[in-house]
Design an enzyme around this catalytic site. Structure first.
Site, mmCIF file in Angstrom:
data_model
loop_
_atom_site.group_PDB
_atom_site.id
_atom_site.type_symbol
_atom_site.label_atom_id
_atom_site.label_comp_id
_atom_site.label_asym_id
_atom_site.label_seq_id
_atom_site.Cartn_x
_atom_site.Cartn_y
_atom_site.Cartn_z
ATOM 1 N N SER A 15 0.665 -1.154 -0.051
ATOM 2 C CA SER A 15 0.019 -0.085 0.159
ATOM 3 C C SER A 15 0.878 1.342 -0.122
ATOM 4 C CB SER A 15 -0.964 0.072 1.134
ATOM 5 O OG SER A 15 -2.152 -0.948 1.106
ATOM 6 N N LYS B 298 0.297 3.455 -2.947
ATOM 7 C CA LYS B 298 -0.942 4.454 -3.029
ATOM 8 C C LYS B 298 -0.379 5.791 -2.919
ATOM 9 C CE LYS B 298 -3.660 0.677 -1.020
ATOM 10 N NZ LYS B 298 -4.430 0.112 0.092
ATOM 11 N N TYR C 4 -4.074 -2.197 -9.906
ATOM 12 C CA TYR C 4 -3.902 -2.097 -8.768
ATOM 13 C C TYR C 4 -2.830 -3.347 -8.077
ATOM 14 C CZ TYR C 4 -4.977 -2.473 -3.637
ATOM 15 O OH TYR C 4 -4.903 -2.457 -2.114
ATOM 16 N N TYR D 224 -4.043 3.653 8.078
ATOM 17 C CA TYR D 224 -5.450 3.075 8.118
ATOM 18 C C TYR D 224 -6.130 3.489 9.368
ATOM 19 C CZ TYR D 224 -2.729 0.259 5.061
ATOM 20 O OH TYR D 224 -1.911 -0.116 3.856
ATOM 21 N N VAL E 90 1.349 -3.830 3.872
ATOM 22 C CA VAL E 90 1.324 -5.031 4.530
ATOM 23 C C VAL E 90 2.660 -5.996 4.220
ATOM 24 C CG1 VAL E 90 -1.240 -5.179 4.809
ATOM 25 C CG2 VAL E 90 -0.105 -6.203 2.936
HETATM 26 N N1 GLN Z 1 -2.372 -5.391 -1.806
HETATM 27 C C1 GLN Z 1 -2.754 -5.182 -0.588
HETATM 28 C C2 GLN Z 1 -4.284 -5.387 -0.359
HETATM 29 O O1 GLN Z 1 -5.003 -5.036 -1.309
HETATM 30 C C3 GLN Z 1 -2.492 -3.840 0.054
HETATM 31 C C4 GLN Z 1 -2.942 -3.724 1.541
HETATM 32 C C5 GLN Z 1 -1.901 -2.925 2.397
HETATM 33 O O2 GLN Z 1 -0.697 -2.730 2.087
HETATM 34 N N2 GLN Z 1 -2.439 -2.426 3.289
HETATM 35 O O3 GLN Z 1 -4.958 -6.035 0.681
#
Ligand code: GLN
Length: 317
Positions: free
Chosen positions: A76, A79, A201, A253, A271
């Site tokens: 993420s 993003k 994505y 988050y 993650v």
């Molecule tokens: N690719 C992961 C997902 O969509 C990204 C989530 C993350 O890093 N928090 O669940």
């Protein structure tokens, strides 16, 4: 002397190398604790006992400790790159399609979307990142190439690449992301086919980078939108300010409040166990340790950043 100059001068006097060594020693007992993300099968194979940290300063210095050169799946953290591209493409129009409030829910939660008519709370939860991906697909003929080129330019590392194995592992297990994207599409907030949005994505999440790559790549957010090396504009200062604000309020988050309390910096986690944090006008700091806490943020990584701002006094507060 202007306040910016004072901050820079203060940071120049800091012994960042010693600070990083001290942090690595202090977090050592935490490294290997927490859970490695296992819902993406390929990520479950990453050894938990890794720790790396890197700092890149606006005056061109780089410091690192531990496994700072080892590449990992940035997930993420990507993003923040894709938001930069989408905001440059659409400007303020973007906010008609995605909000700017913390969600207070898990990054992959479906619950708010129905009540809020398919407008995701912010660009950093998965639903928001799908809308951002859709914007990039509509604006760019070769979206993945554009993203990769952007990230390579920013990090100064032409070898940054996407791990196809991670991308397809996530696609195979991506039922929740598929549900989110289909749901958003049902509200008319995706223009491109769901399959294309998800494909972009999953690939952006599968970017492989090291802490030193990340620290260098995000210097533009510490530098009011300008490239640290050339001084050229990457994104205008007002937009850089807004991306930092969103990172502070939504980048980790539903732990963003706790993270601001502990660390006090704009940050984006993934993650894969990476976190990038920005000290505006001074430096960036990237940390990686794959064991996650229950909110999906790196356990040792968050503590390392807490120690960094405490030991250096460098935070936005
Ligand atoms: N690719 C992961 C997902 O969509 C990204 C989530 C993350 O890093 N928090 O669940």
């Amino acid at each position: 002397m202007k306040s910016d100059e004072i901050i820079l001068e203060t940071s120049a006097k800091l012994d960042i190398a010693s600070v990083l060594e001290e942090i690595a020693g202090e977090v050592a007992p935490l490294v290997g604790q927490g859970e490695v993300a296992s819902y993406i099968p390929r990520l479950a194979r990453v050894p938990a006992n890794r720790f790396g940290m890197a700092v890149a300063t606006l005056d061109g210095r780089l410091f690192s400790v531990g496994d700072a050169e080892e590449r990992f799946s940035i997930q993420s953290i990507s993003k923040a790159f894709s938001l930069t591209l989408a905001l440059e493409a659409l400007g303020g129009e973007l906010w008609k399609r995605v909000g700017r409030e913390p969600s207070g829910n898990a990054f992959n939660s479906l619950v708010q979307l129905e009540r809020e008519n398919g407008i995701p709370r912010n660009p950093f939860i998965n639903a928001g990142a799908h809308v951002i991906a859709d914007v990039i697909l509509s604006q760019t003929p070769k979206p993945l190439e554009t993203l990769l080129e952007f990230v390579r330019d920013r990090s100064g590392n032409a070898e940054v690449c996407i791990d196809e194995e991670v991308a397809s592992s996530e696609r195979e297990a991506g039922f929740r992301n598929a549900a989110l994207a289909n749901f958003i599409r049902s509200f008319g907030n995706l223009d491109n086919p769901v399959e294309d949005v998800l494909d972009f994505y999953f690939h952006q999440c599968a970017l492989q980078m090291s802490c030193t790559d990340l620290a260098r790549a995000f210097l533009y957010l510490a530098n009011e939108g300008r490239c640290q090396r050339s001084g050229e504009s990457v994104i205008n200062p007002e937009r850089a300010k807004r991306i930092n604000a969103l990172m502070l309020t939504c980048g980790t988050y539903d732990a963003a409040g706790e993270f601001a309390f502990r660390v006090g910096l704009p940050a984006k986690s993934g993650v894969g166990g990476g976190i990038i944090a920005v000290v505006p006008k001074v430096l960036t700091v990237a940390v990686w340790s794959p064991g996650l806490d229950e909110k999906g943020n790196s356990l040792a990584g968050a503590t390392a950043l807490d120690l960094f701002t405490t030991l250096t006094g460098l935070s936005v507060f």
